[in-house]
Every structure is written in structure tokens, then in C-alpha cells.
Motif scaffolding. Structure first.
Motif, PDB file in Angstrom:
ATOM      1  N   VAL A  24       0.840  -1.200   0.000  1.00 41.69           N
ATOM      2  CA  VAL A  24       0.000   0.000   0.000  1.00 41.69           C
ATOM      3  C   VAL A  24       0.875   1.251   0.000  1.00 41.69           C
ATOM      4  O   VAL A  24       0.614   2.213  -0.722  1.00 41.69           O
ATOM      5  CB  VAL A  24      -0.978  -0.009   1.198  1.00 41.69           C
ATOM      6  CG1 VAL A  24      -1.645   1.338   1.372  1.00 41.69           C
ATOM      7  CG2 VAL A  24      -2.020  -1.102   1.021  1.00 41.69           C
ATOM      8  N   ALA A  25       1.947   1.245   0.788  1.00 40.61           N
ATOM      9  CA  ALA A  25       2.863   2.385   0.822  1.00 40.61           C
ATOM     10  C   ALA A  25       3.521   2.584  -0.544  1.00 40.61           C
ATOM     11  O   ALA A  25       3.637   3.721  -1.035  1.00 40.61           O
ATOM     12  CB  ALA A  25       3.923   2.189   1.900  1.00 40.61           C
ATOM     13  N   THR A  28       1.009   4.060  -2.952  1.00 43.36           N
ATOM     14  CA  THR A  28       0.818   5.479  -2.681  1.00 43.36           C
ATOM     15  C   THR A  28       1.961   6.290  -3.283  1.00 43.36           C
ATOM     16  O   THR A  28       1.735   7.327  -3.914  1.00 43.36           O
ATOM     17  CB  THR A  28       0.725   5.725  -1.162  1.00 43.36           C
ATOM     18  OG1 THR A  28      -0.360   4.945  -0.649  1.00 43.36           O
ATOM     19  CG2 THR A  28       0.490   7.185  -0.852  1.00 43.36           C
ATOM     20  N   ASP A  29       3.188   5.811  -3.099  1.00 44.93           N
ATOM     21  CA  ASP A  29       4.346   6.495  -3.680  1.00 44.93           C
ATOM     22  C   ASP A  29       4.242   6.529  -5.203  1.00 44.93           C
ATOM     23  O   ASP A  29       4.542   7.553  -5.833  1.00 44.93           O
ATOM     24  CB  ASP A  29       5.651   5.812  -3.271  1.00 44.93           C
ATOM     25  CG  ASP A  29       5.972   5.997  -1.799  1.00 44.93           C
ATOM     26  OD1 ASP A  29       5.389   6.899  -1.162  1.00 44.93           O
ATOM     27  OD2 ASP A  29       6.808   5.211  -1.280  1.00 44.93           O
ATOM     28  N   GLN A  31       1.519   6.428  -6.998  1.00 43.16           N
ATOM     29  CA  GLN A  31       0.465   7.361  -7.383  1.00 43.16           C
ATOM     30  C   GLN A  31       0.959   8.795  -7.336  1.00 43.16           C
ATOM     31  O   GLN A  31       0.665   9.593  -8.229  1.00 43.16           O
ATOM     32  CB  GLN A  31      -0.755   7.197  -6.477  1.00 43.16           C
ATOM     33  CG  GLN A  31      -1.548   5.945  -6.755  1.00 43.16           C
ATOM     34  CD  GLN A  31      -2.689   5.746  -5.763  1.00 43.16           C
ATOM     35  OE1 GLN A  31      -2.647   6.254  -4.646  1.00 43.16           O
ATOM     36  NE2 GLN A  31      -3.696   4.991  -6.164  1.00 43.16           N
ATOM     37  N   GLN A  32       1.741   9.126  -6.304  1.00 41.43           N
ATOM     38  CA  GLN A  32       2.277  10.482  -6.202  1.00 41.43           C
ATOM     39  C   GLN A  32       3.251  10.761  -7.341  1.00 41.43           C
ATOM     40  O   GLN A  32       3.216  11.833  -7.949  1.00 41.43           O
ATOM     41  CB  GLN A  32       2.966  10.684  -4.846  1.00 41.43           C
ATOM     42  CG  GLN A  32       2.000  10.707  -3.693  1.00 41.43           C
ATOM     43  CD  GLN A  32       2.693  10.691  -2.337  1.00 41.43           C
ATOM     44  OE1 GLN A  32       3.894  10.471  -2.247  1.00 41.43           O
ATOM     45  NE2 GLN A  32       1.924  10.924  -1.283  1.00 41.43           N
TER      46      GLN A  32
END
Length: 102
Positions: A24-25, A28-29, A31-32
């Protein structure tokens, strides 16, 4: 014997939860980073839309500084090159990361 199996299962579940948190982390990275790349791509698209090819301008299309209207100045050309280099570096890094994961 049942206690041992229960401990193994608990350990497996906690490992699975940890791996999910890591995934998940990473997502998220990604996606950013994707948002940043989209922004850079949009910026480059705008620059390319405004870029006029040599020879496509009329002889009267000259601005106050004496450069053809719509043509990129030296600083703008350098900026475009720098952005393209950054994008290529990010693509290369992403490809290397994907190869390392394989």
C-alpha cells in the motif's frame, strides 16, 4: 501441537499484513510519482503546442526583441531539454526498478 500451528498461522498472518502495508505504501508512492509525471507531461504538451516550427512563420511575425513570435528563446529551449531529460531519467529509473523486482 495445536499451539505450534496456531503460532505459525499468527506469524504468517502478521507477515502478510506487513507485506500488505508495504504494498500500500509503494502504491501510494507510485500514485504520487504518477501525478508528478502527469503534471510534467502536461507542461511539456503545453510547450509543444506553443512551439512553432522554423519556416512556418510569416516574415512579419517578429516580436519587440526581434525574435520570431511564438519561437522559443534559448532559455526556454534549455528548459524544455531539462524537462525531457528528467522525464527520460524517471522512465529509466522505473524500468530499472521493474527489472530489479523481476
Amino acid at each position: 501441537m495445536q499451539d505450534f500451528d496456531g503460532q505459525n498461522m499468527t506469524g504468517d498472518v502478521s507477515l502478510l499484513e506487513k507485506n500488505i502495508e508495504l504494498l500500500v505504501a509503494r502504491l501510494t508512492d507510485c500514485q504520487q510519482e504518477n501525478d508528478v509525471l502527469r503534471s510534467e507531461l502536461s507542461s511539456l504538451e503545453n510547450i509543444l503546442r506553443n512551439y512553432k516550427l522554423p519556416g512556418t512563420l510569416g516574415s512579419s511575425a517578429v516580436d519587440v526583441c526581434g525574435t520570431p513570435a511564438g519561437a522559443l528563446g534559448y532559455a526556454e529551449k534549455v528548459q524544455v531539454k531539462q524537462k525531457l531529460v528528467l522525464i527520460l531519467q524517471k522512465i529509466e529509473m522505473e524500468l530499472r526498478n521493474n527489472q530489479a523486482l523481476s
